[in-house]
Design a protein around this motif. Structure first.
Motif, PDB file in Angstrom:
ATOM      1  N   TYR A   1       0.831  -1.203   0.000  1.00 23.55           N
ATOM      2  CA  TYR A   1       0.000   0.000   0.000  1.00 23.55           C
ATOM      3  C   TYR A   1       0.872   1.262   0.000  1.00 23.55           C
ATOM      4  O   TYR A   1       0.537   2.248  -0.648  1.00 23.55           O
ATOM      5  CB  TYR A   1      -0.947  -0.018   1.196  1.00 23.55           C
ATOM      6  CG  TYR A   1      -1.778  -1.288   1.232  1.00 23.55           C
ATOM      7  CD1 TYR A   1      -2.688  -1.564   0.224  1.00 23.55           C
ATOM      8  CD2 TYR A   1      -1.613  -2.223   2.235  1.00 23.55           C
ATOM      9  CE1 TYR A   1      -3.432  -2.731   0.222  1.00 23.55           C
ATOM     10  CE2 TYR A   1      -2.352  -3.391   2.248  1.00 23.55           C
ATOM     11  CZ  TYR A   1      -3.257  -3.639   1.239  1.00 23.55           C
ATOM     12  OH  TYR A   1      -3.984  -4.808   1.230  1.00 23.55           O
TER      13      TYR A   1
ATOM     14  N   SER B   1      -9.377   4.797  -3.241  1.00 18.66           N
ATOM     15  CA  SER B   1      -9.786   4.065  -4.450  1.00 18.66           C
ATOM     16  C   SER B   1      -8.641   3.961  -5.454  1.00 18.66           C
ATOM     17  O   SER B   1      -8.497   2.931  -6.120  1.00 18.66           O
ATOM     18  CB  SER B   1     -11.011   4.719  -5.087  1.00 18.66           C
ATOM     19  OG  SER B   1     -10.708   6.025  -5.530  1.00 18.66           O
TER      20      SER B   1
ATOM     21  N   LYS C   1      -6.318   1.312  -4.152  1.00 21.28           N
ATOM     22  CA  LYS C   1      -6.955   0.019  -4.383  1.00 21.28           C
ATOM     23  C   LYS C   1      -6.807  -0.396  -5.844  1.00 21.28           C
ATOM     24  O   LYS C   1      -6.515  -1.554  -6.143  1.00 21.28           O
ATOM     25  CB  LYS C   1      -8.427   0.088  -3.996  1.00 21.28           C
ATOM     26  CG  LYS C   1      -9.165  -1.208  -4.176  1.00 21.28           C
ATOM     27  CD  LYS C   1     -10.613  -1.091  -3.773  1.00 21.28           C
ATOM     28  CE  LYS C   1     -11.335  -2.384  -4.040  1.00 21.28           C
ATOM     29  NZ  LYS C   1     -12.764  -2.302  -3.719  1.00 21.28           N
ATOM     30  N   ASP C   2      -6.986   0.539  -6.765  1.00 19.31           N
ATOM     31  CA  ASP C   2      -6.858   0.235  -8.196  1.00 19.31           C
ATOM     32  C   ASP C   2      -5.448  -0.227  -8.550  1.00 19.31           C
ATOM     33  O   ASP C   2      -5.271  -1.172  -9.313  1.00 19.31           O
ATOM     34  CB  ASP C   2      -7.231   1.455  -9.040  1.00 19.31           C
ATOM     35  CG  ASP C   2      -8.710   1.781  -8.971  1.00 19.31           C
ATOM     36  OD1 ASP C   2      -9.507   0.916  -8.547  1.00 19.31           O
ATOM     37  OD2 ASP C   2      -9.070   2.917  -9.342  1.00 19.31           O
TER      38      ASP C   2
ATOM     39  N   THR D   1      -4.889  -3.737  -6.980  1.00 17.23           N
ATOM     40  CA  THR D   1      -5.695  -4.710  -7.708  1.00 17.23           C
ATOM     41  C   THR D   1      -5.095  -4.988  -9.085  1.00 17.23           C
ATOM     42  O   THR D   1      -5.092  -6.130  -9.546  1.00 17.23           O
ATOM     43  CB  THR D   1      -7.145  -4.203  -7.859  1.00 17.23           C
ATOM     44  OG1 THR D   1      -7.662  -3.937  -6.559  1.00 17.23           O
ATOM     45  CG2 THR D   1      -8.022  -5.228  -8.538  1.00 17.23           C
TER      46      THR D   1
ATOM     47  N   VAL E   1      -7.015  -6.842  -1.788  1.00 17.64           N
ATOM     48  CA  VAL E   1      -6.903  -5.549  -1.121  1.00 17.64           C
ATOM     49  C   VAL E   1      -7.538  -5.610   0.258  1.00 17.64           C
ATOM     50  O   VAL E   1      -8.631  -6.148   0.423  1.00 17.64           O
ATOM     51  CB  VAL E   1      -7.580  -4.448  -1.967  1.00 17.64           C
ATOM     52  CG1 VAL E   1      -7.564  -3.130  -1.245  1.00 17.64           C
ATOM     53  CG2 VAL E   1      -6.901  -4.329  -3.314  1.00 17.64           C
TER      54      VAL E   1
ATOM     55  N   THR F   1      -8.918  -3.033   2.690  1.00 15.08           N
ATOM     56  CA  THR F   1      -9.282  -1.610   2.746  1.00 15.08           C
ATOM     57  C   THR F   1      -8.978  -0.991   4.110  1.00 15.08           C
ATOM     58  O   THR F   1      -8.713   0.204   4.193  1.00 15.08           O
ATOM     59  CB  THR F   1     -10.765  -1.405   2.399  1.00 15.08           C
ATOM     60  OG1 THR F   1     -11.563  -2.220   3.254  1.00 15.08           O
ATOM     61  CG2 THR F   1     -11.036  -1.767   0.953  1.00 15.08           C
TER      62      THR F   1
ATOM     63  N   ILE G   1      -5.459   0.272   3.980  1.00 12.29           N
ATOM     64  CA  ILE G   1      -5.375   1.489   3.163  1.00 12.29           C
ATOM     65  C   ILE G   1      -5.882   2.683   3.969  1.00 12.29           C
ATOM     66  O   ILE G   1      -5.246   3.742   3.981  1.00 12.29           O
ATOM     67  CB  ILE G   1      -6.174   1.334   1.850  1.00 12.29           C
ATOM     68  CG1 ILE G   1      -5.528   0.276   0.957  1.00 12.29           C
ATOM     69  CG2 ILE G   1      -6.258   2.669   1.115  1.00 12.29           C
ATOM     70  CD1 ILE G   1      -6.327  -0.069  -0.277  1.00 12.29           C
TER      71      ILE G   1
END
Length: 108
Positions: free
Chosen positions: A3, A22, A25-26, A29, A35, A37, A40
């Motif tokens: 991360y 987001s 995460k993208d 991924t 992931v 969250t 993050i």
């Protein structure tokens, strides 16, 4: 680490913007990794209102105080039957080579 790496990649891509959850995460991924969250969100809360360049500089100064390297012990002449330690060293190096990934990957 994944991360933080994603955060830094996004920061390099656009130094004026703060990476969003987001966007991180993208990136993660896209690397084919699951992931978390919560991690993050924790990262973003820790880095909130902080300048990443100042944090990196602060980390570098802390690392500069950590001793690196060390004295190498001088070895004497091998005792009688010096071939045995060489065989042991070879066996150890083969064992080390067999575990290249040490049980984890970069994005695990």
């Amino acid at each position: 680490m994944r991360y933080i790496a994603a955060y830094l990649l996004l920061q390099l891509a656009n130094p004026e913007a703060v990476p969003s959850a987001s966007a991180i995460k993208d990136v993660v991924t896209a690397a084919g990794v699951d992931v978390d969250t919560e991690r993050i969100d924790k990262l973003l809360s820790v880095l909130e209102n902080k300048n990443i360049e100042e944090l990196i500089a602060e980390g570098k100064s802390k690392l500069a105080s950590v001793p690196s390297g060390g004295a190498v012990a001088a070895g004497g002449a091998p005792a009688a039957g010096g071939a045995a330690p060489a065989a042991e060293a070879k066996a150890e190096s083969e064992a080390e080579e067999s575990d290249d990934d040490m049980g984890f990957g970069l994005f695990d």
